[in-house]
Design a protein around this motif. Structure first.
Motif, PDB file in Angstrom:
ATOM      1  N   THR A  95       0.893  -1.027   0.070  1.00 11.93           N
ATOM      2  CA  THR A  95       0.099   0.156   0.035  1.00 11.93           C
ATOM      3  C   THR A  95       0.799   1.429  -0.090  1.00 11.93           C
ATOM      4  O   THR A  95       1.791   1.456   0.636  1.00 11.93           O
ATOM      5  N   LYS A  96       0.526   2.050  -0.960  1.00  8.55           N
ATOM      6  CA  LYS A  96       1.319   3.527  -1.203  1.00  8.55           C
ATOM      7  C   LYS A  96       0.506   4.348  -0.513  1.00  8.55           C
ATOM      8  O   LYS A  96      -0.602   4.548  -0.429  1.00  8.55           O
ATOM      9  N   GLY A  97       1.434   5.607   0.211  1.00  8.81           N
ATOM     10  CA  GLY A  97       0.669   6.809   0.711  1.00  8.81           C
ATOM     11  C   GLY A  97       0.257   6.631   2.285  1.00  8.81           C
ATOM     12  O   GLY A  97       0.726   5.346   2.783  1.00  8.81           O
ATOM     13  N   ALA A 134      -5.136   4.271   2.051  1.00 12.95           N
ATOM     14  CA  ALA A 134      -6.220   3.073   2.364  1.00 12.95           C
ATOM     15  C   ALA A 134      -6.624   3.743   3.732  1.00 12.95           C
ATOM     16  O   ALA A 134      -6.259   4.700   4.474  1.00 12.95           O
ATOM     17  N   MET A 135      -7.798   3.284   4.055  1.00 13.32           N
ATOM     18  CA  MET A 135      -8.555   3.832   5.267  1.00 13.32           C
ATOM     19  C   MET A 135      -8.713   2.435   6.132  1.00 13.32           C
ATOM     20  O   MET A 135      -9.190   1.560   5.524  1.00 13.32           O
ATOM     21  N   PRO A 162      -8.629   1.223  -0.670  1.00 12.66           N
ATOM     22  CA  PRO A 162      -9.243  -0.022  -0.109  1.00 12.66           C
ATOM     23  C   PRO A 162      -9.602   0.550   1.251  1.00 12.66           C
ATOM     24  O   PRO A 162      -9.156   1.595   1.941  1.00 12.66           O
ATOM     25  N   ALA A 163     -10.687   0.146   1.763  1.00 14.75           N
ATOM     26  CA  ALA A 163     -11.430   0.265   3.051  1.00 14.75           C
ATOM     27  C   ALA A 163     -11.235  -0.992   3.883  1.00 14.75           C
ATOM     28  O   ALA A 163     -11.748  -2.132   3.225  1.00 14.75           O
ATOM     29  N   VAL A 164     -10.383  -1.156   5.065  1.00 12.95           N
ATOM     30  CA  VAL A 164      -9.964  -2.216   5.594  1.00 12.95           C
ATOM     31  C   VAL A 164     -10.726  -2.251   7.134  1.00 12.95           C
ATOM     32  O   VAL A 164     -10.352  -1.246   7.770  1.00 12.95           O
ATOM     33  N   VAL A 165     -11.510  -3.241   7.460  1.00 16.59           N
ATOM     34  CA  VAL A 165     -11.941  -3.465   8.687  1.00 16.59           C
ATOM     35  C   VAL A 165     -11.139  -4.273   9.338  1.00 16.59           C
ATOM     36  O   VAL A 165     -11.152  -5.490   9.335  1.00 16.59           O
TER      37      VAL A 165
END
Length: 281
Positions: A95-97, A134-135, A162-165
């Motif tokens: 994941t970048k950023g 990503a969140m 991407p939204a990760v829980v």
């Protein structure tokens, strides 16, 4: 289905996967008799892993907490958290950023330890929004409920990331008769509002079970038939164990209570192999 003693159920298994909250501990501390049971499991040569959807602490911090509660023999390698699974995903995707997160700085420690840069959702604004990669929904504490949930929603409206829980639990018990909204519940609200599918980690998804299975087999040869999953929640612990193809035992010392166990099983269709009052029986 009649309740059985845990000691009679666990005899034939070589490895035991234990949920943490509601099985080993609760809001009072260690559940009565749980420490003795874990000690006996070790004495009997059974391998133990603790599978928790609590992404608010690293495995090292979980160990510290267990030791403060009197469980001195728990080691970091025995703990598998949903936060670890989220970290592995973000690493594998390179994941970048910046990783924006909802939760406490302690909950973001796994991600920081992996060498990724994080930013609390409260600090995301028009100047840095394009640098977010990503969140991640980590914890139900450490943010302003009136503002920061909306900030995460608007970030995901404006950025295709991407939204990760990291914790799929929608509720957790805070007393014998009351529950509170957990991280998964917050994420579910945002998911429904956006009409998006987030990436979920933690039970009942298979990643934690597979991680435990691989770990156990690094110690000695273990088949799925040798493993018992023990949990207090049908939708996470029992469903996850059932889907992974291992035996499951529902304990009535946490989310599921004696008064409603039959109704809950019938309503959900999630059927454990065994029911026990607690692991102390």
């Amino acid at each position: 289905m009649r309740s059985k003693s845990f000691s009679s159920v666990v005899k034939k298994y070589k490895a035991v996967l234990l949920d943490s909250y509601g099985v080993i501990k609760n809001h009072h501390g260690v559940i009565m008799g749980a420490a003795n049971t874990i000690e006996k499991l070790r004495a009997d040569g059974k391998l133990i892993r603790i599978l928790t959807n609590d992404a608010s602490k690293t495995a090292a911090k979980q160990v510290e907490q267990f030791r403060r509660l009197g469980l001195k023999d728990v080691v970091e390698e025995e703990i598998i958290t949903s936060g670890m699974m989220a970290k592995h995903y973000l690493q594998s995707k390179k994941t970048k950023g910046l990783i924006a997160y909802l939760g406490t700085p302690a909950a973001a420690q796994d991600i920081l330890d992996a060498g990724m840069s994080t930013i609390h959702i409260s600090e995301v604004n028009g100047d840095n929004i394009d640098s977010i990669g990503a969140m991640v929904y980590l914890d139900d504490e450490g943010f302003d409920w009136n503002k920061d949930i909306n900030r995460s929603l608007n970030l995901l409206r404006h950025r295709s990331i991407p939204a990760v829980v990291a914790n799929s639990d929608q509720i957790y018990p805070v007393s014998r008769n009351e529950v509170s909204i957990a991280t998964g519940g917050i994420a579910k609200l945002v998911e429904a509002t956006l009409g998006r599918e987030f990436i979920h980690f933690g039970k009942p998804d298979s990643q934690m079970f597979m991680h435990a299975f691989v770990q156990l087999n690094a110690e000695k040869k273990i088949e799925k038939s040798d493993i018992l999953m023990v949990g207090d929640t049908l939708h996470t612990d029992i469903l996850g164990g059932n889907k992974f193809g291992i035996s499951t035992a529902l304990v009535l010392s946490g989310n599921t209570r004696t008064a409603n166990v039959k109704v809950n099983i019938k309503a959900t269709g999630i059927i454990p192999d065994f029911i026990c009052d607690s692991i102390a029986t």
